[in-house]
Motif scaffolding. Structure first.
Motif, mmCIF file in Angstrom:
data_model
loop_
_atom_site.group_PDB
_atom_site.id
_atom_site.type_symbol
_atom_site.label_atom_id
_atom_site.label_comp_id
_atom_site.label_asym_id
_atom_site.label_seq_id
_atom_site.Cartn_x
_atom_site.Cartn_y
_atom_site.Cartn_z
ATOM 1 N N ARG A 138 -21.898 48.310 -37.868
ATOM 2 C CA ARG A 138 -22.525 46.999 -37.692
ATOM 3 C C ARG A 138 -21.476 45.939 -37.373
ATOM 4 O O ARG A 138 -21.693 45.075 -36.526
ATOM 5 C CB ARG A 138 -23.327 46.597 -38.938
ATOM 6 C CG ARG A 138 -24.486 47.504 -39.271
ATOM 7 C CD ARG A 138 -25.397 47.770 -38.092
ATOM 8 N NE ARG A 138 -26.076 46.575 -37.623
ATOM 9 C CZ ARG A 138 -26.681 46.485 -36.432
ATOM 10 N NH1 ARG A 138 -26.708 47.513 -35.616
ATOM 11 N NH2 ARG A 138 -27.255 45.368 -36.072
ATOM 12 N N TYR A 142 -21.520 43.771 -33.872
ATOM 13 C CA TYR A 142 -21.531 42.317 -33.774
ATOM 14 C C TYR A 142 -20.267 41.776 -33.109
ATOM 15 O O TYR A 142 -20.316 40.796 -32.378
ATOM 16 C CB TYR A 142 -21.717 41.675 -35.155
ATOM 17 C CG TYR A 142 -23.160 41.654 -35.606
ATOM 18 C CD1 TYR A 142 -24.113 40.883 -34.949
ATOM 19 C CD2 TYR A 142 -23.574 42.411 -36.684
ATOM 20 C CE1 TYR A 142 -25.438 40.871 -35.358
ATOM 21 C CE2 TYR A 142 -24.899 42.396 -37.105
ATOM 22 C CZ TYR A 142 -25.831 41.626 -36.430
ATOM 23 O OH TYR A 142 -27.123 41.616 -36.828
ATOM 24 N N GLN A 146 -21.406 39.756 -29.929
ATOM 25 C CA GLN A 146 -21.358 38.307 -30.136
ATOM 26 C C GLN A 146 -19.918 37.891 -30.414
ATOM 27 O O GLN A 146 -19.526 37.655 -31.548
ATOM 28 C CB GLN A 146 -22.284 37.907 -31.283
ATOM 29 C CG GLN A 146 -23.724 38.268 -31.007
ATOM 30 C CD GLN A 146 -24.645 37.919 -32.161
ATOM 31 O OE1 GLN A 146 -24.235 37.413 -33.192
ATOM 32 N NE2 GLN A 146 -25.919 38.193 -31.969
ATOM 33 N N LEU A 149 -18.753 34.606 -32.517
ATOM 34 C CA LEU A 149 -18.856 34.475 -33.976
ATOM 35 C C LEU A 149 -17.475 34.552 -34.627
ATOM 36 O O LEU A 149 -16.683 35.428 -34.309
ATOM 37 C CB LEU A 149 -19.723 35.599 -34.557
ATOM 38 C CG LEU A 149 -21.220 35.549 -34.306
ATOM 39 C CD1 LEU A 149 -21.886 36.770 -34.916
ATOM 40 C CD2 LEU A 149 -21.824 34.286 -34.877
ATOM 41 N N ALA A 153 -19.074 33.592 -40.033
ATOM 42 C CA ALA A 153 -20.428 33.700 -39.477
ATOM 43 C C ALA A 153 -20.837 35.165 -39.350
ATOM 44 O O ALA A 153 -21.984 35.532 -39.631
ATOM 45 C CB ALA A 153 -20.496 32.999 -38.122
ATOM 46 N N LEU A 154 -19.894 35.992 -38.928
ATOM 47 C CA LEU A 154 -20.165 37.429 -38.793
ATOM 48 C C LEU A 154 -20.506 38.028 -40.159
ATOM 49 O O LEU A 154 -21.458 38.805 -40.289
ATOM 50 C CB LEU A 154 -18.952 38.126 -38.186
ATOM 51 C CG LEU A 154 -19.012 39.631 -38.052
ATOM 52 C CD1 LEU A 154 -20.094 40.048 -37.072
ATOM 53 C CD2 LEU A 154 -17.667 40.181 -37.604
ATOM 54 N N HIS A 156 -21.747 36.488 -42.817
ATOM 55 C CA HIS A 156 -23.069 36.026 -43.250
ATOM 56 C C HIS A 156 -24.184 36.704 -42.464
ATOM 57 O O HIS A 156 -25.234 37.028 -43.028
ATOM 58 C CB HIS A 156 -23.162 34.504 -43.141
ATOM 59 C CG HIS A 156 -22.328 33.789 -44.162
ATOM 60 N ND1 HIS A 156 -22.546 33.884 -45.511
ATOM 61 C CD2 HIS A 156 -21.246 32.987 -44.012
ATOM 62 C CE1 HIS A 156 -21.648 33.166 -46.157
ATOM 63 N NE2 HIS A 156 -20.845 32.604 -45.275
ATOM 64 N N ARG A 157 -23.974 36.927 -41.189
ATOM 65 C CA ARG A 157 -24.993 37.571 -40.361
ATOM 66 C C ARG A 157 -25.263 38.998 -40.864
ATOM 67 O O ARG A 157 -26.416 39.418 -40.988
ATOM 68 C CB ARG A 157 -24.508 37.595 -38.900
ATOM 69 C CG ARG A 157 -25.380 38.294 -37.909
ATOM 70 C CD ARG A 157 -26.596 37.496 -37.455
ATOM 71 N NE ARG A 157 -26.328 36.138 -37.076
ATOM 72 C CZ ARG A 157 -26.133 35.711 -35.833
ATOM 73 N NH1 ARG A 157 -26.172 36.552 -34.841
ATOM 74 N NH2 ARG A 157 -25.901 34.435 -35.595
ATOM 75 N N ILE A 158 -24.203 39.735 -41.171
ATOM 76 C CA ILE A 158 -24.380 41.118 -41.641
ATOM 77 C C ILE A 158 -24.982 41.137 -43.043
ATOM 78 O O ILE A 158 -25.856 41.957 -43.340
ATOM 79 C CB ILE A 158 -23.047 41.889 -41.576
ATOM 80 C CG1 ILE A 158 -22.615 42.046 -40.111
ATOM 81 C CG2 ILE A 158 -23.173 43.254 -42.244
ATOM 82 C CD1 ILE A 158 -21.250 42.646 -39.912
ATOM 83 N N GLU A 160 -26.998 38.952 -44.306
ATOM 84 C CA GLU A 160 -28.412 38.616 -44.112
ATOM 85 C C GLU A 160 -29.187 39.825 -43.588
ATOM 86 O O GLU A 160 -30.302 40.114 -44.045
ATOM 87 C CB GLU A 160 -28.519 37.441 -43.128
ATOM 88 C CG GLU A 160 -29.924 36.963 -42.871
ATOM 89 C CD GLU A 160 -29.919 35.832 -41.868
ATOM 90 O OE1 GLU A 160 -30.649 35.933 -40.866
ATOM 91 O OE2 GLU A 160 -29.183 34.846 -42.087
ATOM 92 N N GLU A 161 -28.584 40.549 -42.651
ATOM 93 C CA GLU A 161 -29.221 41.749 -42.106
ATOM 94 C C GLU A 161 -29.416 42.809 -43.197
ATOM 95 O O GLU A 161 -30.456 43.468 -43.259
ATOM 96 C CB GLU A 161 -28.381 42.312 -40.961
ATOM 97 C CG GLU A 161 -28.977 43.551 -40.337
ATOM 98 C CD GLU A 161 -28.103 44.140 -39.241
ATOM 99 O OE1 GLU A 161 -28.493 45.180 -38.702
ATOM 100 O OE2 GLU A 161 -27.026 43.583 -38.944
#
Length: 177
Positions: A138, A142, A146, A149, A153-154, A156-158, A160-161
């Motif tokens: 993952r 990302y 992206q 990022l 941010a990366l 937090h995105r993971i 959250e996922e």
């Protein structure tokens, strides 16, 4: 005259003895120099073939060491050999692994209590283990998709996922019986 000859003979004997001792010292000095000048023998290995298809492994535990350690390395240095083969873990992956160890189990516990889901501790551990094994892919996904990022941010995105995926799974899970 008799006394003079006895002294002369005695001096001659002492001189012969000293000469023999000097020759012996010279021989020993030569041998010591010769031993010190010799280099330590080096081990040369031409070719080693391992036939792993001939091994029968029923259980695999511990560490398998095949062959000699380089230059007769002491066993206390073997940890350095193993650490050289493993690339260092990225800081993001390290943080995510800590997140999976400390935060996710607590989050899952609250979620199953709030939604009245019956799930065993072993099943929770298996879910966490499965998600943990997917984290490096993952992160790589990302980072390649992206590129704008930053690390925070990366991360937090993971995270959250992970929470979203776990919630979806737990909502569809019918519970242990």
């Amino acid at each position: 005259m008799n006394n003079y000859q006895s002294w002369q003979m005695w001096v001659q004997q002492v001189m012969q003895y000293m000469q023999k001792q000097q020759e012996l010292i010279d021989q020993l000095t030569h041998k010591v120099d010769q031993l010190q000048s010799n280099e330590k023998p080096q081990t040369v290995i031409e070719k080693i073939e391992y036939h792993f298809d001939q091994l029968k492994i029923e259980t695999l535990e511990g560490t398998l060491q095949i062959g000699l350690t380089p230059n007769g390395t002491d066993y206390s240095d073997l940890g350095e050999l193993y650490s050289k083969g493993n690339p260092p873990q990225e800081p993001i992956e390290h943080t995510l692994q800590q997140y999976m160890t400390s935060d996710v189990p607590q989050w899952m516990e609250r979620y199953v209590q709030d939604h009245d889901i019956s799930i065993s501790e072993a099943h929770k551990a298996q879910i966490i283990s499965d998600v943990r094994n997917q984290l490096p892919q993952r992160v790589e996904y990302y980072q390649s998709q992206q590129t704008d990022l930053d690390d925070t941010a990366l991360l937090h995105r993971i995270q959250e996922e992970v929470r979203h995926s776990l919630a979806q799974y737990l909502d569809s899970y019918e519970g242990d019986e």
